[in-house]
Design a protein around this motif. Structure first.
Motif, PDB file in Angstrom:
ATOM      1  N   ALA A 146       0.849  -1.202   0.000  1.00 35.10           N
ATOM      2  CA  ALA A 146       0.000   0.000   0.000  1.00 35.10           C
ATOM      3  C   ALA A 146       0.884   1.251   0.000  1.00 35.10           C
ATOM      4  CB  ALA A 146      -0.910  -0.008   1.217  1.00 35.10           C
ATOM      5  N   GLY A 147       1.980   1.206   0.759  1.00 38.24           N
ATOM      6  CA  GLY A 147       2.909   2.333   0.797  1.00 38.24           C
ATOM      7  C   GLY A 147       3.497   2.614  -0.578  1.00 38.24           C
ATOM      8  N   LEU A 148       3.891   1.554  -1.270  1.00 36.64           N
ATOM      9  CA  LEU A 148       4.471   1.701  -2.613  1.00 36.64           C
ATOM     10  C   LEU A 148       3.439   2.275  -3.594  1.00 36.64           C
ATOM     11  CD1 LEU A 148       6.886   1.005  -4.569  1.00 36.64           C
ATOM     12  CD2 LEU A 148       5.766  -1.182  -4.944  1.00 36.64           C
ATOM     13  N   ALA A 149       2.218   1.726  -3.543  1.00 34.72           N
ATOM     14  CA  ALA A 149       1.165   2.187  -4.449  1.00 34.72           C
ATOM     15  C   ALA A 149       0.828   3.654  -4.182  1.00 34.72           C
ATOM     16  CB  ALA A 149      -0.075   1.317  -4.289  1.00 34.72           C
ATOM     17  N   LEU A 150       0.760   4.028  -2.902  1.00 36.34           N
ATOM     18  CA  LEU A 150       0.442   5.424  -2.560  1.00 36.34           C
ATOM     19  C   LEU A 150       1.570   6.363  -2.968  1.00 36.34           C
ATOM     20  CD1 LEU A 150      -1.295   5.092   0.918  1.00 36.34           C
ATOM     21  CD2 LEU A 150      -2.335   5.830  -1.210  1.00 36.34           C
ATOM     22  N   TRP A 151       2.813   5.907  -2.792  1.00 34.39           N
ATOM     23  CA  TRP A 151       3.977   6.718  -3.189  1.00 34.39           C
ATOM     24  C   TRP A 151       3.918   7.011  -4.701  1.00 34.39           C
ATOM     25  CZ3 TRP A 151       8.436   4.742  -6.022  1.00 34.39           C
ATOM     26  CH2 TRP A 151       9.447   5.689  -6.177  1.00 34.39           C
TER      27      TRP A 151
ATOM     28  N   ILE B  22      10.016  -1.191  -7.294  1.00 29.73           N
ATOM     29  CA  ILE B  22       8.958  -2.203  -7.119  1.00 29.73           C
ATOM     30  C   ILE B  22       9.613  -3.550  -6.785  1.00 29.73           C
ATOM     31  CG2 ILE B  22       6.930  -3.293  -8.175  1.00 29.73           C
ATOM     32  CD1 ILE B  22       6.932  -0.829 -10.135  1.00 29.73           C
ATOM     33  N   GLY B  23      10.685  -3.871  -7.520  1.00 30.63           N
ATOM     34  CA  GLY B  23      11.423  -5.110  -7.255  1.00 30.63           C
ATOM     35  C   GLY B  23      11.992  -5.124  -5.845  1.00 30.63           C
ATOM     36  N   ALA B  24      12.500  -3.962  -5.398  1.00 34.09           N
ATOM     37  CA  ALA B  24      13.092  -3.883  -4.051  1.00 34.09           C
ATOM     38  C   ALA B  24      12.037  -4.134  -2.977  1.00 34.09           C
ATOM     39  CB  ALA B  24      13.743  -2.512  -3.852  1.00 34.09           C
ATOM     40  N   VAL B  25      10.856  -3.530  -3.143  1.00 31.83           N
ATOM     41  CA  VAL B  25       9.782  -3.722  -2.150  1.00 31.83           C
ATOM     42  C   VAL B  25       9.322  -5.184  -2.146  1.00 31.83           C
ATOM     43  CG1 VAL B  25       7.386  -3.108  -1.563  1.00 31.83           C
ATOM     44  CG2 VAL B  25       9.015  -1.320  -2.119  1.00 31.83           C
ATOM     45  N   LEU B  26       9.185  -5.777  -3.337  1.00 35.67           N
ATOM     46  CA  LEU B  26       8.760  -7.193  -3.401  1.00 35.67           C
ATOM     47  C   LEU B  26       9.814  -8.104  -2.777  1.00 35.67           C
ATOM     48  CD1 LEU B  26       7.166  -7.307  -6.964  1.00 35.67           C
ATOM     49  CD2 LEU B  26       5.963  -7.533  -4.806  1.00 35.67           C
ATOM     50  N   ALA B  27      11.087  -7.778  -2.998  1.00 38.10           N
ATOM     51  CA  ALA B  27      12.163  -8.579  -2.395  1.00 38.10           C
ATOM     52  C   ALA B  27      12.131  -8.461  -0.876  1.00 38.10           C
ATOM     53  CB  ALA B  27      13.519  -8.117  -2.927  1.00 38.10           C
ATOM     54  N   LEU B  28      11.867  -7.237  -0.391  1.00 35.73           N
ATOM     55  CA  LEU B  28      11.765  -7.026   1.051  1.00 35.73           C
ATOM     56  C   LEU B  28      10.601  -7.837   1.629  1.00 35.73           C
ATOM     57  CD1 LEU B  28      12.942  -5.428   3.454  1.00 35.73           C
ATOM     58  CD2 LEU B  28      11.335  -3.607   2.948  1.00 35.73           C
TER      59      LEU B  28
ATOM     60  N   SER C 108       0.806  -3.260 -13.140  1.00 36.25           N
ATOM     61  CA  SER C 108       0.113  -1.979 -12.914  1.00 36.25           C
ATOM     62  C   SER C 108       1.070  -0.947 -12.319  1.00 36.25           C
ATOM     63  CB  SER C 108      -1.062  -2.155 -11.950  1.00 36.25           C
ATOM     64  OG  SER C 108      -1.884  -3.189 -12.368  1.00 36.25           O
ATOM     65  N   LEU C 109       1.805  -1.353 -11.276  1.00 35.43           N
ATOM     66  CA  LEU C 109       2.713  -0.403 -10.622  1.00 35.43           C
ATOM     67  C   LEU C 109       3.846   0.011 -11.556  1.00 35.43           C
ATOM     68  CD1 LEU C 109       3.005  -1.930  -7.016  1.00 35.43           C
ATOM     69  CD2 LEU C 109       1.692   0.064  -7.707  1.00 35.43           C
TER      70      LEU C 109
END
Lengths: 53, 250
Positions: free
Chosen positions: A24-29, B109-115, B224-225
């Protein structure tokens, strides 16, 4: 047995909670970045038109 | 035959030229993005419903449900890096104008998914292995992949003003791609605590459906992201160009 009755509830809830919080944080950012960039671009376009005049 | 080949290559060139046009890209992504977002939400609702109504695993108990987010996030992290690799090739070989934008947009996006993959794996590991973290080949190689994502993001911020930054970062992305086969085959090449590839798929048919739905949900989420972030990067480029133009006119 329901998930709420197990000792693993804390682990499952924190895994899902943290994951969706991050997503959600990523999408909002991305969404707020889009809004601010769009506004900035419109303002600059207006400034550029004025400068051309 | 020769004529047909020529016609095909001409239409391929025309298509890539059209896609390379940022204005055209913004136009069609503006139309397609709401559809992708709706598909993502529907898939997540279905995946969560199926995941939480699936029975417990006889060994893992309820913690098997963590696999429905851990496995897709790890798989899509690898996919995100592969998107960056193809974008890097697009930058170096075809000099496609959107290739660098694509690589730049996929990294966070890849970094967040990896986290998410690391966190959910760690939370699953505590009740199952008795440890939050072990320096196992799979875990360590995946941590390196996460650090590569972070390194590429930091490098982008540091070098963004340089004209050769896209080419330099593209080369580094290709060098970093060496970690992908290591992550994938680490469970076969070394004795690891981590289970072999595809264990959840083989465990039983009852877990396959929620897992597949969540994999699709994460794929559409990434798509989408990524498109939304690419749109932001195009806007950023336009803002920079316009600011330079205004500064010159003053």
């Amino acid at each position: 047995m329901s998930i709420f009755e197990t000792r693993h509830f804390f682990f499952v809830a924190s895994a899902y909670g943290l994951s969706f919080l991050l997503l959600a944080g990523l999408a909002l950012w991305i969404y707020f970045a889009y809004q601010s960039k769009k506004k900035q671009l419109l303002r600059l376009e207006a400034q550029s038109k004025q400068a051309d005049k | 035959m020769m004529k047909q080949d020529k016609e095909n290559s001409w239409s391929f060139d025309r298509l890539t030229n059209k896609i390379a046009n940022p204005t055209w890209f913004l136009k069609w992504t503006g139309r397609i993005l709401p559809i992708f977002i709706i598909i993502t939400v529907v898939l997540f609702v279905a995946g969560l419903y199926l995941g939480f109504t699936a029975p417990q695993d006889y060994q893992q108990g309820n913690t098997v449900r963590i696999m429905f987010i851990h496995v897709p996030s790890v798989m899509i992290t690898m996919m995100a890096y592969m998107v960056m690799v193809s974008s890097a090739l697009g930058t170096l070989i075809w000099r496609h104008p959107l290739a660098d934008i694509s690589a730049k947009s996929a990294a966070p996006i890849g970094a967040v998914l990896a986290l998410i993959g690391l966190i959910t794996g760690s939370i699953w590991g505590k009740p199952m292995w008795g440890a939050w973290w072990v320096w196992d080949a799979r875990l360590t190689s995946f941590l390196i992949l996460f650090l590569i994502f972070i390194g590429l993001i930091v490098l982008r911020f540091a070098l963004d003003d340089l004209t050769f930054a896209p080419q330099l970062i593209a080369v580094l992305i290709l060098v970093g791609a060496l970690i992908l086969p290591i992550v994938h085959y680490s469970v076969e090449w070394w004795n690891t605590l981590h289970q072999p590839n595809g264990t959840t798929m083989r465990t039983g048919g009852v877990f396959r459906l929620p897992l597949f739905v969540m994999i699709f949900a994460f794929s559409f989420l990434f798509l989408s992201l990524h498109l939304a972030n690419m749109r932001n990067a195009i806007f950023e480029k336009r803002i920079n160009r316009m600011q330079r133009k205004l500064a010159q006119s003053i």
